[in-house]
Design a protein around this motif. Structure first.
Motif, PDB file in Angstrom:
ATOM      1  N   GLU A   4       0.853  -1.185   0.000  1.00 27.72           N
ATOM      2  CA  GLU A   4       0.000   0.000   0.000  1.00 27.72           C
ATOM      3  C   GLU A   4       0.888   1.233   0.000  1.00 27.72           C
ATOM      4  O   GLU A   4       1.919   1.273   0.683  1.00 27.72           O
ATOM      5  N   LEU A   5       0.475   2.211  -0.755  1.00 24.86           N
ATOM      6  CA  LEU A   5       1.179   3.476  -0.803  1.00 24.86           C
ATOM      7  C   LEU A   5       0.875   4.246   0.471  1.00 24.86           C
ATOM      8  O   LEU A   5      -0.283   4.384   0.864  1.00 24.86           O
ATOM      9  N   VAL A   8       3.784   9.979  -1.012  1.00 18.88           N
ATOM     10  CA  VAL A   8       4.667  10.332  -2.118  1.00 18.88           C
ATOM     11  C   VAL A   8       4.953  11.821  -2.006  1.00 18.88           C
ATOM     12  O   VAL A   8       4.030  12.615  -1.878  1.00 18.88           O
ATOM     13  N   VAL A  20       9.040   7.870  -2.071  1.00 18.25           N
ATOM     14  CA  VAL A  20       7.868   6.997  -2.066  1.00 18.25           C
ATOM     15  C   VAL A  20       7.948   6.130  -0.815  1.00 18.25           C
ATOM     16  O   VAL A  20       8.935   5.427  -0.604  1.00 18.25           O
ATOM     17  N   ALA A  22       6.046   3.071   1.193  1.00 14.19           N
ATOM     18  CA  ALA A  22       5.076   2.003   1.004  1.00 14.19           C
ATOM     19  C   ALA A  22       5.223   1.009   2.143  1.00 14.19           C
ATOM     20  O   ALA A  22       6.240   0.988   2.842  1.00 14.19           O
TER      21      ALA A  22
END
Length: 164
Positions: A4-5, A8, A20, A22
């Motif tokens: 899952e992000l 950013v 980024v 995650a």
């Protein structure tokens, strides 16, 4: 890819970095360096094709870490009972900053407790939030890592080739 992000960000003016963050979609799984490398390769391939960012930059992929930013509503539910720093706008009862324990999530509100006082913080008013590194948070992270290693060992034992 099973992640899952979290966040950013494009940082810097001269030497820009695309950061980024995650984490594994499975909350009991711990992110490792190989996961970051896999994500980095996948993102790099997409960025090379689409080229959405003009000019030079460095791609940096990482896990959010133990004292992670809280960016999704479910982050607050997941870390109920832990200490967090929050910045809100507009202010709540004359305050813009809190260092409080996450008490609960109620709909779209976060209930926090500071100095014996409870505050209801609408999720939409939170501008910045992150967990505070405490002994309890470290212990919870260590327990999650131990569960992750135990689950991996069980998988390896069940595999006829010893796992890979």
């Amino acid at each position: 890819m099973g992640f899952e992000l979290v966040q950013v960000r494009l940082l810097g003016q001269v030497r820009r970095t695309l950061q980024v963050m995650a984490e594994p979609a499975d909350p009991d799984r711990v992110m490792d360096v190989e996961d970051c490398a896999d994500i980095s390769r996948a993102i790099s391939a997409i960025l090379d094709v689409h080229d959405p960012i003009p000019g030079a930059y460095t791609l940096e992929v990482s896990s959010p870490g133990i004292d992670r930013p809280l960016v999704r509503l479910n982050d607050y539910a997941r870390f109920t009972g832990h200490l967090a720093k929050l910045e809100v706008e507009p202010d709540i009862e004359g305050r813009k900053r809190f260092k409080a324990t996450i008490a609960a999530v109620d709909g779209d509100d976060i209930l926090i407790e500071q100095d014996g006082q409870e505050f209801r913080v609408p999720f939409s008013t939170i501008r910045k939030a992150r967990l505070v590194l405490t002994d309890a948070l470290i212990k919870a992270a260590q327990e999650a890592q131990a569960r992750n290693h135990g689950a991996q060992a069980a998988t390896d034992e069940a595999s006829p080739e010893g796992g890979v």
